[in-house]
Motif scaffolding. Structure first.
Motif, PDB file in Angstrom:
ATOM      1  N   ALA A 156       0.845  -1.192   0.000  1.00  0.00           N
ATOM      2  CA  ALA A 156       0.000   0.000   0.000  1.00  0.00           C
ATOM      3  C   ALA A 156       0.883   1.245   0.000  1.00  0.00           C
ATOM      4  CB  ALA A 156      -0.898   0.000   1.230  1.00  0.00           C
ATOM      5  N   PRO A 157       0.361   2.400  -0.427  1.00  0.00           N
ATOM      6  CA  PRO A 157       1.155   3.633  -0.378  1.00  0.00           C
ATOM      7  C   PRO A 157       1.710   3.863   1.024  1.00  0.00           C
ATOM      8  CG  PRO A 157      -0.874   3.991  -1.604  1.00  0.00           C
ATOM      9  CD  PRO A 157      -0.982   2.630  -1.005  1.00  0.00           C
ATOM     10  N   SER A 158       2.948   4.319   1.083  1.00  0.00           N
ATOM     11  CA  SER A 158       3.611   4.482   2.371  1.00  0.00           C
ATOM     12  C   SER A 158       4.251   5.854   2.481  1.00  0.00           C
ATOM     13  CB  SER A 158       4.688   3.400   2.542  1.00  0.00           C
ATOM     14  OG  SER A 158       5.398   3.585   3.745  1.00  0.00           O
ATOM     15  N   LYS A 159       4.262   6.383   3.717  1.00  0.00           N
ATOM     16  CA  LYS A 159       4.962   7.641   3.987  1.00  0.00           C
ATOM     17  C   LYS A 159       6.444   7.412   4.255  1.00  0.00           C
ATOM     18  CE  LYS A 159       0.782   9.692   5.977  1.00  0.00           C
ATOM     19  NZ  LYS A 159       0.135  10.234   7.201  1.00  0.00           N
ATOM     20  N   SER A 160       6.823   6.181   4.474  1.00  0.00           N
ATOM     21  CA  SER A 160       8.220   5.838   4.726  1.00  0.00           C
ATOM     22  C   SER A 160       8.984   5.739   3.414  1.00  0.00           C
ATOM     23  CB  SER A 160       8.300   4.498   5.466  1.00  0.00           C
ATOM     24  OG  SER A 160       9.546   3.877   5.282  1.00  0.00           O
ATOM     25  N   THR A 214      11.667   0.828   8.087  1.00  0.00           N
ATOM     26  CA  THR A 214      13.107   1.104   8.162  1.00  0.00           C
ATOM     27  C   THR A 214      13.875  -0.174   7.880  1.00  0.00           C
ATOM     28  OG1 THR A 214      13.489   0.523  10.488  1.00  0.00           O
ATOM     29  CG2 THR A 214      12.615   2.731  10.043  1.00  0.00           C
ATOM     30  N   ILE A 215      15.157  -0.023   7.583  1.00  0.00           N
ATOM     31  CA  ILE A 215      15.990  -1.189   7.329  1.00  0.00           C
ATOM     32  C   ILE A 215      16.126  -2.042   8.590  1.00  0.00           C
ATOM     33  CG2 ILE A 215      18.148   0.016   7.847  1.00  0.00           C
ATOM     34  CD1 ILE A 215      19.474  -1.645   5.654  1.00  0.00           C
ATOM     35  N   GLY A 242      11.829   7.892  12.111  1.00  0.00           N
ATOM     36  CA  GLY A 242      13.243   8.064  11.834  1.00  0.00           C
ATOM     37  C   GLY A 242      14.125   7.153  12.682  1.00  0.00           C
ATOM     38  N   LEU A 243      15.382   7.021  12.257  1.00  0.00           N
ATOM     39  CA  LEU A 243      16.405   6.329  13.032  1.00  0.00           C
ATOM     40  C   LEU A 243      17.458   7.345  13.426  1.00  0.00           C
ATOM     41  CD1 LEU A 243      17.153   2.935  11.200  1.00  0.00           C
ATOM     42  CD2 LEU A 243      15.828   3.290  13.279  1.00  0.00           C
ATOM     43  N   SER A 244      17.850   7.334  14.674  1.00  0.00           N
ATOM     44  CA  SER A 244      18.901   8.255  15.109  1.00  0.00           C
ATOM     45  C   SER A 244      20.252   7.765  14.607  1.00  0.00           C
ATOM     46  CB  SER A 244      18.919   8.344  16.640  1.00  0.00           C
ATOM     47  OG  SER A 244      19.371   7.117  17.198  1.00  0.00           O
ATOM     48  N   PRO A 253      24.700   5.838   6.997  1.00  0.00           N
ATOM     49  CA  PRO A 253      23.889   6.922   6.427  1.00  0.00           C
ATOM     50  C   PRO A 253      22.688   6.409   5.615  1.00  0.00           C
ATOM     51  CG  PRO A 253      26.026   6.754   5.327  1.00  0.00           C
ATOM     52  CD  PRO A 253      26.102   5.895   6.538  1.00  0.00           C
ATOM     53  N   PHE A 254      22.829   5.241   4.988  1.00  0.00           N
ATOM     54  CA  PHE A 254      21.694   4.670   4.248  1.00  0.00           C
ATOM     55  C   PHE A 254      20.547   4.349   5.199  1.00  0.00           C
ATOM     56  CE2 PHE A 254      19.623   0.689   2.734  1.00  0.00           C
ATOM     57  CZ  PHE A 254      18.936   1.232   1.649  1.00  0.00           C
ATOM     58  N   ALA A 255      20.863   3.767   6.361  1.00  0.00           N
ATOM     59  CA  ALA A 255      19.827   3.437   7.335  1.00  0.00           C
ATOM     60  C   ALA A 255      19.107   4.697   7.811  1.00  0.00           C
ATOM     61  CB  ALA A 255      20.440   2.694   8.519  1.00  0.00           C
ATOM     62  N   VAL A 256      19.866   5.750   8.090  1.00  0.00           N
ATOM     63  CA  VAL A 256      19.267   7.000   8.583  1.00  0.00           C
ATOM     64  C   VAL A 256      18.451   7.687   7.497  1.00  0.00           C
ATOM     65  CG1 VAL A 256      19.786   9.304   9.476  1.00  0.00           C
ATOM     66  CG2 VAL A 256      21.071   7.327  10.318  1.00  0.00           C
TER      67      VAL A 256
END
Length: 600
Positions: free
Chosen positions: A254-258, A354-355, A514-516, A561-564
């Motif tokens: 489904a459409p996602s904001k992530s 997220t990853i 988000g991920l810190s 940086p990819f994860a963040v």
């Protein structure tokens, strides 16, 4: 159809007949499976021969043997995915009536006949956000209520929640829902005190109790969503074809904001259409079951699909985590078919935002699939299964065995480069091999893009050609970065399994968040360190090889940086504003998704 008894189900003879004899005979299915086996074997042998020739071009040592073995473990999944997509694309565009040939039962869903079967819509929950999950189930029920067959369905919330606070919220939300619906008796809440058997145990308890009052259940996860029209179509098929035990819909994101989920499911969406068509073409009556967004005939499921407990203390013991394909194998053995509907239509799920969430799900799937190694050691089971069912379980194991092999290949590259003789090494052959493998690995996604580009109406559904191609490019880079990181984490996980490593089955994060940097560093320092060491070593011994492998090395080097970045809600909004990696439901929003926007 002659129904198999429990005793007969112990024999493979109970499931050797086909139930669509006028359309798909067993002889026809054998021909398709032989074609599929032949194409995969020939392609795999060609790849291995080419790899062996490249490795032998400057002499042969033990390191070459190890490298070839690793390569051999990565080839099967890649090759089969390519042929699934190639055959699927041919069926969609290369011939008339491809869907009718692959899924002749699908037409029954379009017949305007009332649903006489009793349907249970069952959503399983464990420590999930109840407001979010129940909003989806309410959207399903509202959509069903808009059909003439609403009276045939009852919704069940099957909770295995262990957190008392979340359980109290579940009860309040269900009570609020029941107070506002016209038929509150069609909304039922049940909570188990123990999570015995995980999700499979939750569904089994339902089938053995309230499920006896129903003919078919539609299992939903907490992130599932289905339109009433699609459920009714599936029920009509189950009604017209009583020999079908499980009918699996093609589930799309489904459409996602992530940003992470948005890009990932864009690639999955393209690849799954031709892939699913090709899979259904050869698997036929032994199709896949993904555990949700499917129609399951309750009586044979209850009588024949009880999962064994794998005794012992190893991480592969206990209750089976990847229960779905085992249940499909068991119901087929009992004489009922497992069929796939290889077309899109009103069946949605959400992907991890997220990853980190994605990797946690991957580890659980990995452990669950590897449990099949223990399962197949059950006395008489392997010999008793149908050949196609046996292959599917072995194939599920092989899917994850190739992951550490691929990581080890990268780890071996510096050693390989050190002994390489530039004068005699077949560089052109090596480049051709890598490019061929890359094209084949991305075959399903490329086939999906071709499928859209061949249909002008589909191009418009994705927001136009430019946005579609931009999304494809973004997803290609994304998949390179993602594959390296998740592959490394899976490798570490599998190496730790003999030492008692386990995973927990609990609630999952569904919303974009988000991920810190601190969390990303703590979780992804290991693949980053691996990438740095590998890159420095490769650059020192062979700058040319370093340059060629940099696109893959980038996945390790940029893990943090990819994860963040991929978890950033701002990145998701940026992509959404520009329509990049948009799916059709984002451009023309279905009623069920609009209802969710109001409730959440």
């Amino acid at each position: 159809m002659v129904r198999a008894t429990a005793l007969e189900a112990k024999s493979p003879l109970a499931a050797t007949h086909t139930t669509l004899p006028a359309i798909q005979t067993m002889a026809e299915m054998r021909r398709r499976r032989l074609w599929m086996a032949g194409l995969n074997a020939a392609t795999g042998v060609a790849f291995l021969s080419a790899c062996a020739a490249v490795l032998a071009s400057d002499g042969w040592i033990a390191l070459d043997t190890l490298f070839l073995v690793c390569f051999a473990l990565t080839v099967p999944w890649t090759v089969m995915g390519f042929w699934h997509a190639a055959i699927g694309l041919w069926l969609i565009h290369g011939r008339n009536g491809g869907l009718a040939d692959v899924a002749p039962y699908a037409q029954a869903g379009e017949e305007p006949v009332p649903v006489r079967l009793r349907g249970a819509i069952v959503m399983t929950l464990r420590n999930e956000d109840p407001v979010r999950a129940l909003a989806r189930l309410r959207a399903v029920k509202d959509s069903l209520d808009a059909t003439p067959d609403a009276q045939a369905f009852t919704c069940f919330v099957l909770s295995d929640t262990s957190d008392p606070a979340i359980a109290a919220r579940e009860e309040r939300e269900v009570a609020r829902w029941r107070a506002t619906t016209r038929r509150p008796e069609r909304v039922v809440y049940r909570r188990r005190s123990a999570n015995t058997g995980f999700k499979a145990g939750n569904l089994r308890e339902f089938c053995e109790t309230r499920g006896r009052d129903f003919d078919v259940m539609i299992p939903l996860d907490a992130d599932s969503l289905m339109s009433g029209a699609e459920i009714v179509r599936m029920m009509r098929i189950m009604q017209a074809w009583p020999q079908i035990g499980i009918l699996q819909s093609l589930v799309v994101g489904a459409p996602s904001k992530s940003a992470f989920a948005r890009i990932f499911q864009f690639g999955m969406r393209q690849g799954m259409r031709p892939y699913a068509m090709g899979m259904a073409w050869w698997s036929g009556d032994c199709g896949p079951y993904w555990g949700h967004n499917a129609a399951v005939r309750i009586r044979p499921f209850r009588d024949h699909c009880a999962l064994p407990l794998l005794h012992g203390r190893s991480p592969l013991s206990g209750h089976i985590l990847s229960h779905d394909q085992v249940e499909a194998v068991f119901i087929r053995l009992a004489g009922y078919e497992v069929r796939l509907l290889p077309r899109e239509g009103g069946s949605f799920e959400e992907n991890p935002p997220t990853i980190l969430d994605f990797s946690a799900r991957d580890l659980r799937w990995c452990l669950g699939n590897l449990q099949y190694l223990r399962l197949l050691r059950q006395p008489g089971l392997l010999a008793g299964l149908l050949p196609t069912s046996r292959f599917q379980l072995l194939w599920a194991i092989a899917m994850f065995l190739g992951v550490p092999a691929g990581t080890l290949m990268f780890a071996l590259l510096p050693l390989f480069a050190q002994r390489l003789d530039p004068e005699s090494f077949a560089l052109t052959g090596a480049i051709a091999l890598v490019l061929s493998w890359l094209a084949m690995a991305n075959g399903p996604k490329l086939a999906g893009l071709v499928d859209i580009l061949l249909r002008p109406a589909e191009i418009r559904r994705y927001g136009g050609r430019a946005r579609l191609l931009a999304g494809g490019l973004v997803e290609f880079v994304f998949s390179l970065l993602l594959g390296a990181v998740t592959g490394f984490r899976l490798t570490l996980f599998m190496l730790a399994l003999p030492f008692g490593r386990r995973v927990a089955w609990n609630g999952q994060d569904r919303d974009a968040h988000g991920l810190s940097w601190r969390l990303a560093v703590s979780e992804f320092w290991a693949p980053t360190a691996f990438g740095i060491v590998l890159a420095l070593w490769l650059h020192a011994v062979s700058p040319a090889l370093f340059s060629w492998t940099l696109p893959w090395l980038a996945g390790y080097l940029l893990a943090i940086p990819f994860a963040v970045a991929s978890a950033s809600p701002a990145a998701g909004r940026w992509l959404a504003r520009r329509g990049i990696c948009a799916v059709p439901e984002e451009i023309a929003v279905p009623a069920e998704l609009r209802a969710l926007e109001v409730r959440t």
